[in-house]
Structures are given as C-alpha cells and as structure tokens.
Design a protein around this motif. Structure first.
Motif, mmCIF file in Angstrom:
data_model
loop_
_atom_site.group_PDB
_atom_site.id
_atom_site.type_symbol
_atom_site.label_atom_id
_atom_site.label_comp_id
_atom_site.label_asym_id
_atom_site.label_seq_id
_atom_site.Cartn_x
_atom_site.Cartn_y
_atom_site.Cartn_z
ATOM 1 N N GLN A 188 0.844 -1.273 -0.163
ATOM 2 C CA GLN A 188 -0.006 -0.018 -0.142
ATOM 3 C C GLN A 188 0.854 1.168 0.028
ATOM 4 O O GLN A 188 0.748 2.113 -0.652
ATOM 5 C CB GLN A 188 -0.893 0.261 1.197
ATOM 6 C CG GLN A 188 -1.743 -1.133 1.348
ATOM 7 C CD GLN A 188 -2.431 -1.727 0.146
ATOM 8 O OE1 GLN A 188 -2.947 -1.359 -0.570
ATOM 9 N NE2 GLN A 188 -2.018 -3.122 -0.192
ATOM 10 N N VAL A 189 1.857 1.468 0.964
ATOM 11 C CA VAL A 189 2.884 2.333 0.736
ATOM 12 C C VAL A 189 3.514 2.621 -0.313
ATOM 13 O O VAL A 189 3.553 3.731 -0.940
ATOM 14 C CB VAL A 189 3.650 2.214 2.129
ATOM 15 C CG1 VAL A 189 5.028 3.313 2.059
ATOM 16 C CG2 VAL A 189 3.179 2.476 3.401
ATOM 17 N N ALA A 190 3.941 1.496 -1.102
ATOM 18 C CA ALA A 190 4.754 1.523 -2.328
ATOM 19 C C ALA A 190 3.828 2.273 -3.432
ATOM 20 O O ALA A 190 4.121 3.013 -4.371
ATOM 21 C CB ALA A 190 5.276 0.283 -2.660
ATOM 22 N N LEU A 197 13.330 1.222 -1.575
ATOM 23 C CA LEU A 197 13.420 0.969 -0.350
ATOM 24 C C LEU A 197 12.370 1.566 0.695
ATOM 25 O O LEU A 197 12.398 2.560 0.589
ATOM 26 C CB LEU A 197 14.971 1.143 0.016
ATOM 27 C CG LEU A 197 15.412 0.387 1.426
ATOM 28 C CD1 LEU A 197 15.486 -0.786 1.647
ATOM 29 C CD2 LEU A 197 16.489 1.372 1.863
ATOM 30 N N LEU A 198 11.851 0.747 1.584
ATOM 31 C CA LEU A 198 10.772 1.432 2.236
ATOM 32 C C LEU A 198 11.428 1.285 3.805
ATOM 33 O O LEU A 198 11.914 0.089 4.158
ATOM 34 C CB LEU A 198 9.509 0.564 2.406
ATOM 35 C CG LEU A 198 8.825 0.405 0.921
ATOM 36 C CD1 LEU A 198 7.427 -0.112 0.852
ATOM 37 C CD2 LEU A 198 8.422 1.731 0.037
ATOM 38 N N SER A 199 11.237 2.245 4.499
ATOM 39 C CA SER A 199 11.964 2.180 5.891
ATOM 40 C C SER A 199 10.446 2.681 7.019
ATOM 41 O O SER A 199 10.062 3.877 6.784
ATOM 42 C CB SER A 199 12.894 2.943 5.891
ATOM 43 O OG SER A 199 13.231 3.081 7.524
ATOM 44 N N PHE A 200 10.369 1.941 8.036
ATOM 45 C CA PHE A 200 9.290 2.299 8.969
ATOM 46 C C PHE A 200 10.120 2.370 10.055
ATOM 47 O O PHE A 200 10.580 1.451 10.670
ATOM 48 C CB PHE A 200 8.230 1.188 8.864
ATOM 49 C CG PHE A 200 7.543 0.872 7.655
ATOM 50 C CD1 PHE A 200 6.308 1.434 7.338
ATOM 51 C CD2 PHE A 200 7.939 0.167 6.720
ATOM 52 C CE1 PHE A 200 5.555 1.292 6.187
ATOM 53 C CE2 PHE A 200 7.401 -0.189 5.501
ATOM 54 C CZ PHE A 200 6.275 0.710 5.283
ATOM 55 N N MET A 235 13.197 5.577 -0.477
ATOM 56 C CA MET A 235 14.233 5.730 -1.104
ATOM 57 C C MET A 235 14.039 5.103 -2.522
ATOM 58 O O MET A 235 14.129 3.872 -2.700
ATOM 59 C CB MET A 235 15.526 5.251 -0.513
ATOM 60 C CG MET A 235 15.853 6.284 0.765
ATOM 61 S SD MET A 235 17.155 5.442 1.709
ATOM 62 C CE MET A 235 18.501 6.003 0.727
ATOM 63 N N SER A 236 13.880 5.988 -3.713
ATOM 64 C CA SER A 236 13.676 5.382 -4.987
ATOM 65 C C SER A 236 14.376 6.232 -5.888
ATOM 66 O O SER A 236 15.138 7.375 -5.658
ATOM 67 C CB SER A 236 12.084 5.305 -5.181
ATOM 68 O OG SER A 236 11.677 6.568 -5.460
#
Length: 368
Positions: free
Chosen positions: A183-185, A224-227, A259-260
């Motif tokens: 969902q976030v992406a 890259l997803l960071s939580f 980060m993309s």
C-alpha cells in the motif's frame, strides 16, 4: 565546530565527519537537522498517487486514507519521499508487537542465532517478557534476550559474508507486512511492488548504524521502504560518494521513508537514537489503543494489555526500524552460484550498530 561548518567543509569523507558530530553524546546543536513536523528550507511537498490505494485497503493496513497523508521531498534528492506518521490511532502497536513477538520466531533469522543454540532462540518473547516487565532504570540489570536482539531478516535472508541474497535461503515473507508495504509503495507510485526481503533493526540509546548503501538487491528500480517505531533518531542521507556531506533529519515514531530513483543507492546512516521530542516515556502516538471495531480483512490485530505492557517497557529506551525491499524484478532469477549455502555469517552482535570512537572504518551494511 557546528554542523553547518562541517557540511560546508566538504572534502575527503565529509559524511564521516558529520556522522561523528551527531554521534557525540553531548551534542546539543541540532539546528541543522531537518524536522518534517515543521518543514522548511530545502523541504517541499511531494505528490502521492491517491487513486492507487483505496481507503478500505489503507484502513486494512492500519493507515489513514492516502488523501490525508503529508509527503515531502528534499531538494537535491530526487526520489526521496518522507511521510510523517500516516498510521491510524493505535495501529503502530501492531507492528511493534510483530517485531518483538512474532517476526523474531523461526524460521526467520536473528543475530542471536550466531552464538546461541537453536533451542535457546525459539521463543525470545516468552523468555524475556517477565524480565522486561520488572525492569527498572538501573543499567546494571542483566539484559533480556529481546534487549540483546539487534537484527532479524525476513523473506530472502541477507548473507552478511557475501553481501548477497540467494534463492536457497528464503522463508515465507509475513503477509501482513507485505500488505502494508504494497500500500505504501503504491501510494508513492510503485504499484506492483513485491515485499521480498526485510531487515528489522533494534536500536537502543547507545546504538548507531554505520555508513552504507543498500545495493545487494538485484532490482534497483523498486524502492526501499523504511518504517520507524518508538524513540526518535537522526538519519543522515548523503550522495553517491562519501565525500558528499549528508543532510541530517529526524525520524520519529510512525514515520516512513521511501528511497527510490536517484536516491535509491545513496549513502545513509543512523548516528544517534534520541528520546522522543515530547519528553515523555513514549511518544503520544503510541499511547492510543486500537479501536474495538477493525475493518473487515484488516491485517491489524488487537494486542492484549499484557503484551503491550512488555512492548511499551521495551520502547522506553529503544527504537525499531523495518526496511522492506523487492530483491528481484518480475520474472528475474538469481544468477547461478557455487560453493555457498546462502546463509553466511553475520557481523557480531553490535558491530553494525556501534561506532568505534577510535575511528575504525565502518563496514557498509544492508540495513537502515
């Protein structure tokens, strides 16, 4: 010397100089740290793909509707997106509990597996919860196993020796975390993102994360997803070379970083973990309990009061970070490798968290 002067200085390994500056325990000059709760300067509003995530799917992931999110970018960092806490009230608690109670369980891999017998690491939560609930403020008290946890890997397990992933070291990726990540992406313009590997990092007030680039994934076109959950931290985002001075920013509980694009392969680090800015034991966003009526199909689960008591005690001096990656492009396969079992040896317990004050060179690590 102030951070601004160090930033202007440039030259050989400017990143390292800023890392050491913010790593100091007595640094009170944090004026140069970007605060997305009061954005200004090089910060600008980013557009999200509101139509890519239905309100229902956002609710199912424990998120506010995307139309209510705030998203920011940084001048000079195309593809970098910062989303201040978009979680619904109480929903951060689910991810904290998963990171402490469920995700460290086998068949997932953690740092304690390197020097403990398998039967000793099968139930870190069960072996730690009573000790954590009783824990006082004395540093002399022995640490529970959960407090000795430094990292957990999910999905494709990162090989700390070869700095690679491989087809023969893979376990099922948690379905709830995959749904959240998708969902976030999608909201950030990356529909079809597949959560294939995760590295969870567990920080305490004396922890740091060395300067590195996340380049081990075979597909760099995916973000890259960071939580982040718990106490706050300073995050440094640099350039393609360590000679480029980084930008410092705060990360608070619930914040998400993406980060993309051109920012996907930039150097970054976490020099310091800080008490949350509200001055309370836990940030107020973690005080709220889940509503009793969760939407149909929600991946969020209620926590018992006892479970949250353990989590809350842990977070009073800790921060948890989840980084999620897509390793392979659609249809892509790993290259054939010989002579490796895919597991490898990870760094020792604290080597990728602790900055050596005598200036020992950091080894880059595939964690954030």
């Amino acid at each position: 010397m102030a951070a601004a002067a160090l930033t202007r200085e440039g030259g050989e390994d400017a990143f390292r100089r800023l890392f050491r500056f913010y790593r100091q325990r007595d640094v009170s000059d944090l004026r140069g740290v970007v605060d997305f709760s009061a954005p200004g300067g090089q910060v600008f509003r980013s557009q999200l793909s509101i139509s890519s995530v239905s309100d229902q799917d956002a609710y199912r992931a424990g998120l506010q509707p995307v139309s209510q999110w705030k998203a920011y970018g940084l001048n000079g960092y195309p593809g970098f997106i910062f989303i201040p806490n978009p979680f619904l009230p109480g929903c951060q608690r689910h991810w904290v509990k998963q990171c402490l109670k469920l995700y460290p369980q086998k068949p997932n891999v953690c740092n304690l597996d390197l020097h403990m017998a398998p039967e000793k690491t099968t139930d870190l939560w069960g072996q730690s919860k009573e000790q954590l609930k009783r824990k006082g403020s004395s540093k002399r008290e022995p640490r529970s196993l959960l407090e000795k946890l430094r990292w957990v890997t999910l999905g494709y397990h990162y090989n700390w020796d070869t700095k690679k992933y491989s087809a023969n070291h893979h376990t099922p990726f948690p379905s709830d975390l995959a749904f959240l990540s998708e969902q976030v992406a999608a909201a950030c313009g990356f529909r079809g993102f597949q959560a294939q590997a995760g590295i969870l990092n567990y920080y305490h007030f004396d922890s740091s994360l060395g300067i590195h680039v996340d380049e081990s994934e075979l597909d760099h076109s995916r973000p890259l997803l960071s939580f982040s959950f718990g106490q706050s931290s300073i995050f440094l985002l640099g350039g393609r070379k360590r000679e480029e001075a980084p930008t410092a920013m705060f990360m608070h509980s619930g914040d998400i970083m993406v980060m993309s694009g051109l920012s996907r392969l930039l150097y970054h680090a976490v020099p310091r973990v800080l008490p949350n800015p509200e001055g309370t034991a836990l940030p107020s966003c973690l005080d709220q309990a889940l509503p009793s009526d969760l939407p149909v199909g929600s991946v969020i689960e209620h926590s018992s009061d006892e479970d949250w008591q353990v989590c809350a005690k842990y977070l009073q001096s800790s921060r948890i970070n989840m980084t999620i990656r897509q390793v392979l492009a659609e249809g892509q396969k790993f290259p054939e490798e010989s002579g490796t079992n895919g597991k490898g040896q990870a760094p020792s317990e604290d080597s990728h968290h602790e900055e050596n004050s005598r200036g020992k060179r950091h080894k880059p690590n595939a964690v954030s």
